[in-house]
Structures are given as C-alpha cells and as structure tokens.
Design an enzyme around this catalytic site. Structure first.
Site, PDB file in Angstrom:
ATOM      1  N   ALA A 160       0.807  -1.226   0.000  1.00 47.49           N
ATOM      2  CA  ALA A 160       0.000   0.000   0.000  1.00 47.49           C
ATOM      3  C   ALA A 160       0.844   1.282   0.000  1.00 47.49           C
ATOM      4  O   ALA A 160       0.980   1.935  -1.026  1.00 47.49           O
ATOM      5  CB  ALA A 160      -0.946  -0.018   1.181  1.00 47.49           C
ATOM      6  N   HIS A 161       1.397   1.644   1.116  1.00 45.44           N
ATOM      7  CA  HIS A 161       2.153   2.905   1.228  1.00 45.44           C
ATOM      8  C   HIS A 161       2.875   2.911   2.569  1.00 45.44           C
ATOM      9  O   HIS A 161       2.513   2.159   3.491  1.00 45.44           O
ATOM     10  CB  HIS A 161       1.209   4.118   1.144  1.00 45.44           C
ATOM     11  N   ASP A 162       3.873   3.739   2.699  1.00 43.46           N
ATOM     12  CA  ASP A 162       4.603   3.875   3.974  1.00 43.46           C
ATOM     13  C   ASP A 162       5.048   2.510   4.508  1.00 43.46           C
ATOM     14  O   ASP A 162       4.841   2.189   5.678  1.00 43.46           O
ATOM     15  CB  ASP A 162       3.738   4.586   5.026  1.00 43.46           C
ATOM     16  N   GLY A 179      -0.722  -0.292   4.694  1.00 48.00           N
ATOM     17  CA  GLY A 179       0.202   0.797   5.019  1.00 48.00           C
ATOM     18  C   GLY A 179       0.855   0.621   6.381  1.00 48.00           C
ATOM     19  O   GLY A 179       0.376  -0.135   7.232  1.00 48.00           O
TER      20      GLY A 179
END
Ligand SMILES: CC(C)(COP(=O)(O)OP(=O)(O)OC[C@H]1O[C@@H](n2cnc3c(N)ncnc32)[C@H](O)[C@@H]1OP(=O)(O)O)[C@@H](O)C(=O)NCCC(=O)NCCS
Length: 250
Positions: A160-162, A179
């Site tokens: 996803a992200h981070d 994330g």
C-alpha cells in the site's frame, strides 16, 4: 539499507550497454523455471519497455554444457567470472537466505548488482529501491515505500504505502501489505498472505528472518525468526499443538 547510501554499479549500464537495444545487460544467477519466470517478467509486455537485456544465465550444475535458456547461454560460475564478470547480475532465487549466500559469493568475486528500476520510465513514483531488487510488472508498490537490496516482489502483489522492506525480503505472488508495515531483513512472505493493521503511530513489524505461510492473515507484529500461518496468523508450532489437542479430545 546499504543501497541507499552506496552508489549502485551504474558503470555497467554505460560500459556494457548493447548498442542495438541500449538496455543494461545483465546476467541472471539461476536457470530454473523460476529464473526464466523472473527474466520474462523483466521484459514483460505490461512494461513500457524491457528493463534489461539478459546475456547469460548462471547454473552451478547445468552451466557450461552448451545449453540455452530463452536464447541465452547457461554458463557456469567460473565462466561468468572469466567472460561476464563486469556485467551486472540479478539473483533469481526465491529463498532469502540462499539469495544472500549467492549475492555474497558474487560480491566476493568482484560481481556487482544494479538497480533496474531507476530510469524515469521504470521508476515507481515515491518508491526507493536498492540494487538487485525487482518488482513484478503486475504488482503495485505505493508511495513512501522503501525496498532494500535484493528484494523480490512477485506478481499480483500489492504494497500500500509507507512500508519499509529491508534487504533480502521475498514477497511471493498475490500478497497484500497494508500501510505502515515494516518488513525486516530476510523475511519470506508466502503466496496470498495478507498483512494488515499497521498504524502510523504503531507500525506492524515482521521481525528479521520470519516466515509467513501461504494464505496467512497477519494482524500483529511477528517476532524475528518466527514461522506463522493461518487466519489470524499464529506460530506454526502453536497451530500444530492446538490441532493435536483437539484431535486427542475427540
Ligand atoms: C509455512 C511454511 C513455510 C511451513 O513449511 P514447513 O516448515 O516445511 O512446514 P510443513 O509443511 O512441514 O508444515 C508443518 C505444519 O504446518 C501446517 N501448514 C503448513 N503450511 C500451512 C499454511 N500455509 N497454513 C496453515 N497451516 C500450514 C502443515 O499442515 C503442518 O501441519 P501438521 O504438522 O498438522 O501436519 C510453508 O508451508 C509455506 O506456507 N510456505 C510458503 C510457500 C509459498 O508461498 N511459496 C511461494 C512460491 S512463489
């Protein structure tokens, strides 16, 4: 993450470029079906162009017998040293510790690894990637994510992200990583695993060397070296004990 402080071996892509394709030339360590799968992915039709030209495959057992794989020779390690030692290498082995062993062996013999995802066309936006790493054409890596050296993300996975993914991590096919997750060095994430519940104030951490079984749903941090399976994921030993106990109770 070593790769972000050390400059990848970019000299190879200028010195060893093929004049016809202008693509970086690489040697793939491995000549199995898995290696061919990785190679074909680097040239996948979903990419705007192939990421590299594969000039040879190294196989410690089959190398040097004149066999070809997808038109390129299968060579021995010694042949790599004498003929292709200055060409960047990609280790196409899924097991994180085996991949590390081979990378260290190559490095000790003067081998180098490059980042194939650096040019504007291939860069994943807001993603930092180390040398020797690869993301399948059908996988998605979200922003503010870092991948270390020799990280493999196989097809149809979603990060996803981070997310911070350290060196020598394998994320097998069809995984989802939400994330704010940290995946430490040498972790193997089995096919179809789901990792959720990371939070900005409390990232979910998969400890170094852990193994996530195929199909596991990880909702809590995992200690280093643990093997977990099931939904929600539990240590494999605990699952086996519970199975034995319920079997005995019947
Ligand atoms: C978790 C894993 C690493 C365990 O491998 P292992 O240490 O060799 O363990 P075993 O296969 O002997 O299994 C041990 C026990 O766990 C169970 N088990 C294994 N994998 C499981 C899974 N994914 N989910 C639930 N239980 C599992 C087995 O049924 C066995 O139970 P039993 O003792 O009651 O018979 C392996 O099963 C796995 O999932 N590997 C991932 C493979 C993968 O995704 N490959 C990707 C290719 S791209």
């Amino acid at each position: 993450m070593e790769s972000l402080t050390r400059s990848p071996e970019r000299d190879v892509s200028t010195k060893e470029q093929s004049s016809s394709s202008a693509l970086p030339r690489i040697v793939i360590y491995g000549a199995s079906g898995h290696a061919l799968g990785c190679a074909l992915d680097l040239k996948h039709r979903l990419r705007s162009r192939p990421l590299c030209e594969i000039v040879a495959y190294i196989d410690d057992f089959r190398g040097g017998r004149g066999e070809l794989l997808d038109g390129a020779p299968i060579i021995s390690f010694e042949e790599w040293r004498s003929r292709f030692g200055n060409v960047s290498c990609f280790i196409s082995v899924g097991d994180p510790s085996a991949r590390r062993r081979l990378a260290e062996k190559m490095q000790a013999c003067g081998g180098s690894f490059s980042c194939l995802f650096e040019s504007e066309e291939t860069a994943l936006p807001h993603v930092k990637m180390g040398v020797g790493s690869a993301v399948a054409a059908t996988s998605h890596i979200g922003p503010q994510t870092t991948l270390g050296d020799h990280v493999h993300i196989y097809p149809m996975s979603w990060v996803a992200h981070d997310v911070r993914i350290a060196d020598y991590v394998t994320v097998a096919a069809s995984c989802s990583v939400s994330g704010h997750v940290v995946i430490e060095e040498g972790v193997f994430v089995g096919a179809g695993a789901v990792i959720v519940h990371g939070r900005p104030d409390r990232p979910l951490v998969i400890g170094a060397g852990a193994k996530i079984a195929a199909g596991a749903v990880v909702t809590k941090s995992i200690p280093p070296g643990a093997t977990v399976a099931g939904n929600p994921a539990r240590p494999l030993r605990e699952l086996a004990r519970n199975r034995t106990a319920s079997h005995d109770a019947e």
